[in-house]
Every structure is written in C-alpha cells, then in structure tokens.
Write an enzyme that holds these catalytic residues in place. Structure first.
Site, PDB file in Angstrom:
ATOM      1  N   ILE A 162     -27.702 -12.360  -7.905  1.00  0.00           N
ATOM      2  CA  ILE A 162     -28.969 -12.319  -8.314  1.00  0.00           C
ATOM      3  C   ILE A 162     -29.393 -10.921  -7.773  1.00  0.00           C
ATOM      4  O   ILE A 162     -29.231 -10.473  -6.854  1.00  0.00           O
ATOM      5  CB  ILE A 162     -29.923 -13.330  -7.283  1.00  0.00           C
ATOM      6  CG1 ILE A 162     -29.670 -14.644  -7.868  1.00  0.00           C
ATOM      7  CG2 ILE A 162     -31.520 -12.910  -7.529  1.00  0.00           C
ATOM      8  CD1 ILE A 162     -30.224 -15.633  -6.844  1.00  0.00           C
ATOM      9  N   ASP A 214     -19.459  -5.174  -6.823  1.00  0.00           N
ATOM     10  CA  ASP A 214     -20.026  -5.877  -8.133  1.00  0.00           C
ATOM     11  C   ASP A 214     -19.591  -5.153  -9.385  1.00  0.00           C
ATOM     12  O   ASP A 214     -19.611  -3.813  -9.746  1.00  0.00           O
ATOM     13  CB  ASP A 214     -21.352  -5.918  -8.132  1.00  0.00           C
ATOM     14  CG  ASP A 214     -21.973  -6.816  -9.029  1.00  0.00           C
ATOM     15  OD1 ASP A 214     -21.279  -7.722  -9.572  1.00  0.00           O
ATOM     16  OD2 ASP A 214     -23.425  -6.666  -9.434  1.00  0.00           O
ATOM     17  N   HIS A 215     -18.932  -5.953 -10.264  1.00  0.00           N
ATOM     18  CA  HIS A 215     -18.434  -5.081 -11.860  1.00  0.00           C
ATOM     19  C   HIS A 215     -17.798  -3.879 -11.629  1.00  0.00           C
ATOM     20  O   HIS A 215     -17.934  -2.499 -12.282  1.00  0.00           O
ATOM     21  CB  HIS A 215     -19.758  -4.709 -12.740  1.00  0.00           C
ATOM     22  CG  HIS A 215     -20.460  -5.999 -13.122  1.00  0.00           C
ATOM     23  ND1 HIS A 215     -20.037  -6.845 -14.081  1.00  0.00           N
ATOM     24  CD2 HIS A 215     -21.627  -6.295 -12.537  1.00  0.00           C
ATOM     25  CE1 HIS A 215     -20.962  -7.889 -14.268  1.00  0.00           C
ATOM     26  NE2 HIS A 215     -21.851  -7.652 -13.365  1.00  0.00           N
ATOM     27  N   GLY A 231     -25.689 -12.794 -13.719  1.00  0.00           N
ATOM     28  CA  GLY A 231     -26.961 -12.705 -14.599  1.00  0.00           C
ATOM     29  C   GLY A 231     -27.871 -14.238 -14.431  1.00  0.00           C
ATOM     30  O   GLY A 231     -28.476 -14.701 -15.272  1.00  0.00           O
TER      31      GLY A 231
HETATM   32  P1  13P Z   1     -29.315 -10.392 -12.792  1.00  0.00           P
HETATM   33  O1  13P Z   1     -29.792  -9.483 -13.446  1.00  0.00           O
HETATM   34  O2  13P Z   1     -29.768 -11.795 -13.651  1.00  0.00           O
HETATM   35  O3  13P Z   1     -30.211 -10.730 -11.314  1.00  0.00           O
HETATM   36  O4  13P Z   1     -27.786 -10.706 -12.723  1.00  0.00           O
HETATM   37  C1  13P Z   1     -27.248  -9.896 -11.573  1.00  0.00           C
HETATM   38  C2  13P Z   1     -25.852  -9.772 -11.611  1.00  0.00           C
HETATM   39  O5  13P Z   1     -25.307 -10.735 -12.437  1.00  0.00           O
HETATM   40  C3  13P Z   1     -25.175  -8.866 -10.570  1.00  0.00           C
HETATM   41  O6  13P Z   1     -23.896  -8.870 -11.054  1.00  0.00           O
HETATM   42  O1  G3H Z   2     -24.764  -6.619 -12.867  1.00  0.00           O
HETATM   43  C1  G3H Z   2     -25.764  -5.700 -12.627  1.00  0.00           C
HETATM   44  C2  G3H Z   2     -26.232  -5.460 -11.153  1.00  0.00           C
HETATM   45  O2  G3H Z   2     -27.577  -6.139 -11.593  1.00  0.00           O
HETATM   46  C3  G3H Z   2     -26.231  -4.072 -10.856  1.00  0.00           C
HETATM   47  O3  G3H Z   2     -27.106  -3.341 -11.544  1.00  0.00           O
HETATM   48  O4  G3H Z   2     -25.491  -1.354 -12.102  1.00  0.00           O
HETATM   49  O5  G3H Z   2     -28.178  -1.205 -12.206  1.00  0.00           O
HETATM   50  O6  G3H Z   2     -26.837  -1.443 -10.325  1.00  0.00           O
HETATM   51  P1  G3H Z   2     -26.854  -1.597 -11.530  1.00  0.00           P
HETATM   52 ZN    ZN Z   3     -23.229  -9.378 -12.998  1.00  0.00          ZN
END
Ligand code: 13P
Ligand code: G3H
Ligand code: ZN
Length: 309
Positions: A255, A82-83, A212
């Site tokens: 989520i 993720d990211h 998000g």
């Molecule tokens: P939320 O903060 O809305 O749960 O989004 C999570 C997210 O986009 C993780 O990449």
């Molecule tokens: O998009 C972000 C996710 O909610 C992950 O959050 O970077 O705090 O692990 P984090």
């Molecule tokens: Zn995200």
C-alpha cells in the site's frame, strides 16, 4: 528489537486469515506515522523503499530513519526493497542492511525473469536476506478487460509453479487484476480469485504478494478535491476484495497510494483553512497523523493483522 526477515511472519500468515501490510516510505513523517500505527495495533510490519524513494531521500537517510523508528518503537521491522529492477540495486540493498529485496523481472520474458531472479536469490540467501519476485503483468486501466487479455497478462499458475521451483524465491508477487496508482479500473473492479485459488493450490508453501492494493478511498479523494485538488476518475480495489484476498495465501499487501492520498488531503486542508501558515511542522504534523490513521485502518479493518506481531 531488530531488522528481521519476513520468513517467520509469512509462515504464520500463510494459512491464516490475515496479511502483513507493506507500506512505502519516503521521509521521516511517513516512517513515523506507519510505525506508530503498527505499534499501537501490535501488528507485524514491512517498510519498503522504492528506487524513487532512494533517489529522493538518499539510501543512508532512509536506512537511518527506519533504524531510528525501530529503536524508538521497540518493534521488529522488515526493511524491504520494492521493485528492484536489476541485480545491482538488489545487491546494494543486501549489502546496505536490508533484510528483504524484490527483484522485479516481470516485464522481461519468462526465461530472463528466471535468470535474473536466480542470480539475486543466490546472492541474497548467501547473506541471510529473503527475496520476492514477480510473475505476470499488473493490469493498467485499459488492460485485461476480457478473458484472453487476462490470460495473456495475469499470472499463469503452471508458470508460477515452474518459476518458484527453478528460482528458489521466498515469495511471489502475482497479477490477478490489481495495478499501481489511483486509477485502477475503468468499469467494475475485478480480481481473478479463481486464478488465485489455482496458484495457491500449485505452490501451497509460497507466500503470495499483492501489489497495487490501495483502495483509493472516496473520502480522501473528495477531501483533496474539496481543498483545491483535481483527481477525477480515481478508483481503487474495494477493501472487501482485499479482505477476501488475505484469507487466501496472500501474506503481503502493498500500500502506497492510499498513504499519499491521506497525507495530501490533510496537508491541502491545512493550507486552505489557514493560508497564512508557513511552519512545516504545522502541515507535516497533520500529514503524519493522517498516515497513522490510514495505516491503523488498513491493519485493523482490511488486513486483519491487529495483535498478530
Ligand atoms: P498502490 O499504488 O496500489 O498503493 O500499490 C503500491 C505498491 O504496489 C508498491 O509496490
Ligand atoms: O509500486 C510503486 C510504489 O508505489 C512506489 O512508487 O516508484 O513512485 O516511489 P515510486
Ligand atoms: Zn508494487
């Protein structure tokens, strides 16, 4: 059972009225709660790991936890970064057994985002791994209140088409009004469904991703606050809007915040109701059960993904 890519999952979800849930994992209880829920719901599943999660739990632990969950549940699972901020973290996950990575160049100028994404796509595809990228800025609570601000921050449909054509990316995260965390809107919640429609018309074969997407359910915020928490003014994306989005080409819904709130509410309740408790299993167990309940609710009632595995 195996680690799989999201290619087949997204093909099925693209023109259907459901989306695959992508849930963030940070420890064993979170992995177990999510996987138990997906198994019971017979739902397709993406488990995603952020840079923060890798730092907290260490990459090897997370990989082995998800591997254990896959063996225990007999489910096919997509393991996704993720990211990812740059090529190096994406490469490390490709080399480390992930089946999907996100390169998030959304904060960079368009050309730089294209260049970063292309580099990751080239490496990942050569290793059988799929890639998600992001175009547009997820609005913060102060942002995107009027049309020109939205145009500046939200995903531009023509740019999305050019971006996908030039990078060869497998899926695209778009900005249409959602944002990360528990404070998403100051006034009325708003998602730009017109823009979503234009995007899917221009790139009809590209699975779209909604980051998000937590709804920050009042019940869980209230429970946190009742048991000594202080989370005033939290507001998420109404679940009805996510239900609408999944009827479009949104194939992956991210989520995390809703899981954090559910787990925290359950743990706070244990401590307040039994201040003498100090066995971690007695509070992490209810935390895990709360994660399972939340994921089942999302899969069944919001993402419409029950029985779609
Ligand atoms: P939320 O903060 O809305 O749960 O989004 C999570 C997210 O986009 C993780 O990449
Ligand atoms: O998009 C972000 C996710 O909610 C992950 O959050 O970077 O705090 O692990 P984090
Ligand atoms: Zn995200």
């Amino acid at each position: 059972m195996a680690f799989i890519t999201s290619t087949e999952m997204f093909k099925k979800a693209l023109d259907s009225n459901y989306a695959v849930g992508a849930f963030n994992v940070n420890n064993m209880e979170i992995v177990q709660g999510i996987v138990d829920a997906a198994k019971e719901e017979k739902a397709p599943l993406i488990l995603q790991v952020s840079a923060g999660a890798r730092e907290y739990a260490k990459p090897a632990y997370l990989l082995k936890l998800v591997e254990a969950a896959m063996i225990d549940s007999d489910l096919d699972i997509v393991l996704h970064l993720d990211h990812g901020a740059d090529f190096d973290i994406c490469k490390s996950c490709v080399d480390g057994g992930f089946t999907s990575v996100m390169i998030d160049g959304s904060k960079h100028p368009f050309e730089k985002n294209v260049e970063m994404t292309k580099q990751v796509v080239e490496y990942a595809h050569a290793h059988g791994v799929v890639v998600e990228a992001e175009l547009g800025t997820l609005a913060g609570i102060e942002d995107a209140v009027n049309v020109s601000e939205r145009d500046a921050k939200f995903t531009n449909p023509e740019q999305a088409q050019e971006f996908v054509e030039r990078t060869g990316v497998d899926s695209l995260a778009i900005a249409i009004g959602t944002s990360h965390g528990a404070y998403k809107f100051k006034g009325d919640p708003y998602l730009d469904f017109e823009r979503l429609g234009e995007i899917e018309k221009l790139i009809p074969n590209t699975p779209l991703v909604l980051h998000g997407a937590s709804s920050v359910l009042k019940e869980f915020v209230d429970t946190c606050n009742k048991y000594g928490g202080n989370i005033p003014g939290a507001q998420g994306v109404p679940e009805a809007m996510i239900q609408e989005a999944v009827k479009h080409h949104v194939c992956k819904v991210n989520i995390d915040t809703d899981l954090r709130l559910a787990m925290t509410a359950a743990i706070r309740k244990v401590f307040v109701e039994n201040p003498a408790e100090f066995d971690p299993r007695k509070y992490l167990g209810p935390g895990r059960a709360a994660i399972k309940g939340m994921v089942q609710h999302k899969i069944r009632n919001v993402l419409n993904a029950s029985g779609k595995a």
